[in-house]
Design a protein around this motif. Structure first.
Motif, mmCIF file in Angstrom:
data_model
loop_
_atom_site.group_PDB
_atom_site.id
_atom_site.type_symbol
_atom_site.label_atom_id
_atom_site.label_comp_id
_atom_site.label_asym_id
_atom_site.label_seq_id
_atom_site.Cartn_x
_atom_site.Cartn_y
_atom_site.Cartn_z
ATOM 1 N N PRO A 1 0.814 -1.224 0.000
ATOM 2 C CA PRO A 1 0.000 0.000 0.000
ATOM 3 C C PRO A 1 0.845 1.271 0.000
ATOM 4 O O PRO A 1 0.319 2.363 -0.201
ATOM 5 C CB PRO A 1 -0.813 -0.130 1.292
ATOM 6 N N GLY A 2 2.155 1.147 0.211
ATOM 7 C CA GLY A 2 3.037 2.310 0.178
ATOM 8 C C GLY A 2 3.636 2.602 -1.182
ATOM 9 O O GLY A 2 4.386 3.564 -1.343
ATOM 10 N N SER A 3 3.322 1.791 -2.190
ATOM 11 C CA SER A 3 3.889 1.979 -3.528
ATOM 12 C C SER A 3 3.321 3.225 -4.203
ATOM 13 O O SER A 3 2.236 3.702 -3.863
ATOM 14 C CB SER A 3 3.592 0.740 -4.385
ATOM 15 N N GLY A 4 4.055 3.719 -5.203
ATOM 16 C CA GLY A 4 3.587 4.864 -5.983
ATOM 17 C C GLY A 4 3.047 4.495 -7.344
ATOM 18 O O GLY A 4 2.823 5.375 -8.184
ATOM 19 N N LEU A 5 2.830 3.202 -7.584
ATOM 20 C CA LEU A 5 2.384 2.733 -8.892
ATOM 21 C C LEU A 5 1.017 2.075 -8.810
ATOM 22 O O LEU A 5 0.639 1.528 -7.764
ATOM 23 C CB LEU A 5 3.376 1.712 -9.462
ATOM 24 N N LEU A 6 0.311 2.084 -9.921
ATOM 25 C CA LEU A 6 -0.882 1.265 -10.032
ATOM 26 C C LEU A 6 -0.484 -0.209 -10.060
ATOM 27 O O LEU A 6 0.628 -0.550 -10.470
ATOM 28 C CB LEU A 6 -1.638 1.601 -11.320
ATOM 29 N N PRO A 7 -1.371 -1.110 -9.654
ATOM 30 C CA PRO A 7 -1.069 -2.540 -9.798
ATOM 31 C C PRO A 7 -0.855 -2.893 -11.266
ATOM 32 O O PRO A 7 -1.480 -2.303 -12.164
ATOM 33 C CB PRO A 7 -2.329 -3.229 -9.258
ATOM 34 N N GLN A 8 0.036 -3.824 -11.506
ATOM 35 C CA GLN A 8 0.310 -4.227 -12.882
ATOM 36 C C GLN A 8 -0.947 -4.706 -13.586
ATOM 37 O O GLN A 8 -1.143 -4.442 -14.776
ATOM 38 C CB GLN A 8 1.368 -5.339 -12.894
ATOM 39 N N SER A 9 -1.824 -5.379 -12.855
ATOM 40 C CA SER A 9 -3.044 -5.904 -13.474
ATOM 41 C C SER A 9 -3.955 -4.791 -13.980
ATOM 42 O O SER A 9 -4.748 -4.999 -14.899
ATOM 43 C CB SER A 9 -3.805 -6.779 -12.468
ATOM 44 N N TRP A 10 -3.854 -3.605 -13.403
ATOM 45 C CA TRP A 10 -4.662 -2.473 -13.873
ATOM 46 C C TRP A 10 -4.114 -1.907 -15.186
ATOM 47 O O TRP A 10 -4.865 -1.333 -15.973
ATOM 48 C CB TRP A 10 -4.680 -1.367 -12.822
ATOM 49 N N LEU A 11 -2.809 -2.013 -15.376
ATOM 50 C CA LEU A 11 -2.171 -1.407 -16.548
ATOM 51 C C LEU A 11 -2.072 -2.353 -17.738
ATOM 52 O O LEU A 11 -2.004 -1.906 -18.885
ATOM 53 C CB LEU A 11 -0.759 -0.932 -16.182
ATOM 54 N N GLU A 12 -2.038 -3.644 -17.469
ATOM 55 C CA GLU A 12 -1.819 -4.606 -18.545
ATOM 56 C C GLU A 12 -2.926 -4.531 -19.591
ATOM 57 O O GLU A 12 -4.109 -4.581 -19.267
ATOM 58 C CB GLU A 12 -1.753 -6.028 -17.985
ATOM 59 N N ASN A 13 -2.510 -4.400 -20.836
ATOM 60 C CA ASN A 13 -3.449 -4.478 -21.953
ATOM 61 C C ASN A 13 -2.645 -4.754 -23.212
ATOM 62 O O ASN A 13 -1.453 -4.448 -23.294
ATOM 63 C CB ASN A 13 -4.287 -3.195 -22.090
#
Length: 493
Positions: free
Chosen positions: A141-153
């Motif tokens: 929860p401290g990361s600055g990125l979206l989850p990879q699964s949200w970005l994958e396309n």
């Protein structure tokens, strides 16, 4: 049998190591032939059948033994040399690297912390190290990125393959120092939508927003100079600016922007030449800036002959542009008189696509280009072409809309979930990637306890130039799971 002897497969189908081969030639199925040979040899090196310093079979011998071409063996050996497993000796052959068997034993599986019991060890480097470690998305929860699964396309893969196919002739030459022109032309269109009248000649590309910030700071400032930042703000910023020998001064930030009275005193006393800030979905608070405060800031800059660097890395997540009401940005008010503006794509496209576009006041373009040439000459055009293709793709708008909706849904969930933990959802928070939560306890100690239990947390003290004790914590709404909230509730008890 010496180390030049090729292994024979007996009637049992096992080689001299007792390893059961999957194919009749002893290679693993499911890989291309080169990688099969790499795996075959690597396994035997790991098991010390070929000891450190020992010679391995010649290309001809191994090709005959495994029933593959000599070209395959040459390519496999080249990969093993590149990986440090083998070394090549001209006229003699290939040998096991003397340290290869020790490398894997000495290398840690992850960047495991050594200061778990030392709360005082938390600083910018601590969080950066753990952010780049292998903490799973649902444990960070401290990361600055979206989850990879949200970005994958599939769009990203299609764009990469299309660009690589068309890029063969250009890869052997330098690109344009200011960056790939079609990308800069596309950015003219993108920036027009949010109220900026920019020209391609005013733009230059960098390898991510962090590189742009570093470049502008080195252009304007010298060791000992003051630079103004928000408090709180992006933890990396403090470390990077201090590494240049700069005096980093924080100005308190609220939901309208920087505290203008404090900022005026700092400008008069310390005379900073540069103010670095987020105006849209500020990190770590997800606040914006009000029109009145923005105009006051710009007046102060003009009065003290200073400049502003506007980092818009999270701007794509703001829903306003889709509704015809884009968020207020300093660059839209100033139109590049005293504002440098940088936009990046790592947060909304892919973290490893390190491309940003920096827009400069006209009188500073040539100086900035010269500074870039002295720093790293040019940015890799391959990534810039990939980003251009994705931005020009008609699907990009829909991709951003889906991300914004998911982020908005995550905020709705946290508004309901945080009170159940005994915490308040912070007022005036916009639908950005973060919420800035007051836990009421020392979040340095909380972060250490969380790391001990396998969670990556971003304690509030890291987001201040003073990096002292804070009760605040930055939560990534896309990675804050119910499981973490249950852990947090138990900790706060």
């Amino acid at each position: 049998m010496n180390n030049d002897t090729i292994l024979n497969t007996g009637a049992t189908g096992q080689d001299d190591l007792g390893i059961q081969p999957i194919t009749s030639k002893g290679l693993e199925a499911g890989f291309n032939k080169v990688d099969q040979v790499v795996a075959w040899m690597g396994e035997r090196v790991d098991m010390r059948f070929y000891a450190p310093g020992a010679r391995v079979p010649s290309v001809r011998q191994l090709a005959e033994r495994l029933g593959v071409s000599r070209f395959t063996i040459v390519h496999a050996y080249d990969k093993l040399v590149a990986a440090g497993v083998l070394v090549s000796r001209a006229g003699s052959g290939f040998y096991v690297a003397s340290t290869s068997s020790e490398l894997s034993k000495r290398a840690p599986e992850t960047d495991a912390p050594t200061e778990k019991d030392n709360v005082g060890a938390l600083d910018t480097t601590w969080l950066m190290r753990h952010i780049f470690s292998r903490v799973p998305d649902d444990r960070s929860p401290g990361s600055g990125l979206l989850p990879q699964s949200w970005l994958e396309n599939e769009r990203v893969g299609i764009a990469v393959r299309a660009v690589v196919r068309a890029y063969d002739a250009q890869i052997y030459d330098y690109g344009n120092v200011q960056g790939y022109l079609p990308l800069r032309e596309q950015m003219v269109v993108q920036l027009h939508k949010i109220g900026m009248m920019a020209r391609p000649e005013q733009m230059m590309t960098t390898q991510g927003v962090s590189a742009a910030i570093d470049l502008v700071a080195r252009y304007f400032l010298r060791a000992g100079d003051a630079v103004l930042v928000d408090d709180p703000s992006w933890f990396w910023l403090y470390g990077s600016l201090r590494a240049q020998g700069l005096r980093v001064i924080g100005v308190p930030r609220d939901a309208d922007g920087p505290d203008i009275d404090v900022m005026a005193r700092i400008m008069a006393h310390d005379k900073p030449k540069l103010y670095v800030t987020n105006s849209v979905l500020h990190n770590p608070t997800s606040w914006g800036v009000s029109p009145a405060r923005a105009y006051q800031v710009l007046r102060l800059l003009d009065e003290h002959d200073a400049y502003l660097l506007e980092d818009d890395i999270y701007g794509d997540f703001h829903a306003g542009v889709a509704k015809g009401a884009p968020a207020l940005r300093y660059a839209a008010l100033d139109q590049f008189k005293r504002v440098f503006y940088v936009a990046g794509f790592a947060k909304s496209l892919a973290a490893d696509v390190r491309v940003a576009v920096l827009c400069c006041p006209t009188e500073h373009v040539q100086g900035m280009v010269g500074r870039k040439m002295l720093s790293n000459m040019v940015s890799p055009e391959l990534n810039e072409r990939i980003v251009h293709r994705l931005l020009a793709d008609g699907q990009h708008r829909r991709h951003l809309e889906r991300l914004r909706q998911r982020i908005s849904n995550a905020h709705v969930h946290l508004r309901e979930a945080l009170p159940k933990v005994g915490l308040s959802y912070p007022p005036l928070t916009q639908d950005g990637l973060f919420v800035w939560v007051d836990t009421g306890v020392d979040t340095n100690a909380l972060a250490i306890a969380a790391m001990n239990d396998g969670w990556l947390v971003a304690p509030g003290g890291l987001f201040s130039p003073n990096q002292g004790v804070s009760t605040f914590m930055r939560l990534n709404v896309a990675r804050t799971t119910d499981e973490f909230l249950a852990w947090l509730k138990n900790y706060l008890k």
